[in-house]
Design an enzyme around this catalytic site. Structure first.
Site, PDB file in Angstrom:
ATOM      1  CG  HIS A   5      -4.801  -2.481   5.836  1.00  0.00           C
ATOM      2  ND1 HIS A   5      -5.543  -2.257   4.800  1.00  0.00           N
ATOM      3  CD2 HIS A   5      -3.802  -2.904   6.173  1.00  0.00           C
ATOM      4  CE1 HIS A   5      -4.247  -2.426   3.816  1.00  0.00           C
ATOM      5  NE2 HIS A   5      -3.342  -2.628   4.528  1.00  0.00           N
TER       6      HIS A   5
ATOM      7  CG  HIS B 208      -1.642  -7.218   3.874  1.00  0.00           C
ATOM      8  ND1 HIS B 208      -0.377  -7.109   3.706  1.00  0.00           N
ATOM      9  CD2 HIS B 208      -2.272  -5.770   3.524  1.00  0.00           C
ATOM     10  CE1 HIS B 208      -0.140  -5.886   3.369  1.00  0.00           C
ATOM     11  NE2 HIS B 208      -1.027  -5.053   3.457  1.00  0.00           N
TER      12      HIS B 208
ATOM     13  CD  GLU C 135      -2.490  -4.922   0.147  1.00  0.00           C
ATOM     14  OE1 GLU C 135      -3.458  -4.296   0.757  1.00  0.00           O
ATOM     15  OE2 GLU C 135      -1.341  -4.530   0.051  1.00  0.00           O
TER      16      GLU C 135
END
Length: 324
Positions: free
Chosen positions: A103, A173, A288
């Protein structure tokens, strides 16, 4: 409408922007681009909170790892070995998920301050990610615009430009719990994907995408999610210029329905099996929209490269409704 939500340790105020339309209320933070709250009604008209979040800024600062509602970048999901090749050069990233980058790194977009400005029926978040931030090349000018459509759907449009070849893969997210409380394992999920990417023990894609036929990854017909998912689904539609509906989540008890439409080629399903306190495993479901994990090492995957003169653009729409 904007208000101060809290203050960082250096005195920087964090603002919260509230959007309301067609019975839907969404709240977005300038810290991390976080979707802090989404309230929608059930079949009886009773509104409830349907994303996991904290009521105070301190919660996000003390519990960063679930990435609750955050804007993820520069690279959503994982890059194996925390390094990637680009134009004959290898770029090293700081590993923050075992040996891998997750991420965008330890100080990804989810832990950065964003500038807020109002737009019609929404708010635009923007920032400049400097060359070398978390190891990624290029000065990246990036924005995410959150708006509510006439029917209350939440639309997020991501855009970015760079002065040096780089990678970009952005997503939101949020963890959805359409019941408003308790566990989300009873939700029914449909995903328009005939293939998924199998992964190794580090959740890095292993081998070629496989057919979902006859496996627990077959959500082409709606069924209960259960647990044990942190996988990328290869959407049948591929990359598209405009959002195409690819998923539906339904809570039979409340009647609430969430639809997801996107321009992206992949959907990461995470059933929050490892989410920590104050939440419990299975308390929400993350959907996502993204390009595939570890794409820089897999040239057969859709490319996540962005070059000077190009404009990165990605769009995802979360629609809300009820079923009797």
């Amino acid at each position: 409408m904007s208000e101060v939500f809290g203050t960082l340790s250096d005195g920087t105020p964090v603002h919260r922007w509230t959007l309301e339309r067609a019975g839907v209320r969404v709240r977005v933070l300038s810290y991390g681009g976080i979707v802090q709250s989404v309230r929608i009604p059930d079949r009886g008209g009773q509104p409830a909170e349907v994303v996991l979040g904290f009521q105070e800024l301190d919660g996000y600062l003390r519990h960063p790892e679930p990435f609750l509602g955050a804007l993820i970048g520069r690279y959503a999901n994982r890059i194996a070995g925390a390094r990637f090749p680009l134009d004959g050069r290898t770029y090293a990233l700081e590993p923050n998920d075992g040996p891998n980058s997750l991420h965008g790194g330890a100080l990804g977009f989810d832990k950065r301050m964003w500038d807020l400005e109002p737009v019609e029926h929404g708010v635009r978040l923007s920032r400049v990610s400097p060359h070398g931030e978390e190891g990624f090349p290029g000065r990246l000018e990036v924005s995410a615009t959150y708006t509510l459509d006439a029917d209350g759907a939440l639309r997020i449009v991501y855009e970015a430009v760079t002065d040096t070849p780089t990678l970009v893969n952005l997503t939101n997210h949020s963890y959805w719990n359409l019941a408003g409380s308790g566990q989300a394992e009873g939700h029914e999920l449909r995903i328009a994907a005939s293939r998924f990417t199998p992964v190794d023990l580090d959740l890095i894609p292993a081998g070629e995408p496989e057919d979902v036929e006859g496996t627990r990854f077959d959500f082409r017909t709606a069924r209960k999610t259960g647990s044990g998912y942190d996988h990328n689904f290869v959407l049948d539609k591929g990359v598209t210029a405009a959002p195409v509906e690819i998923a539906e989540l339904h809570d039979p008890a409340s009647g609430r329905v969430l639809t997801v439409a996107t321009t992206e080629p992949g959907l990461q399903l995470y059933t929050a099996d490892h989410i920590g306190e104050p939440f419990t495993p299975g308390a929400g479901i993350a959907l996502e929209t993204q390009h595939f994990p570890d794409s820089p090492h897999r040239p057969e995957f859709p490319s996540t490269e962005l070059r000077p003169g190009e404009v990165y653009r990605s769009e995802t729409v979360y629609g809300f409704g009820v079923r009797g």
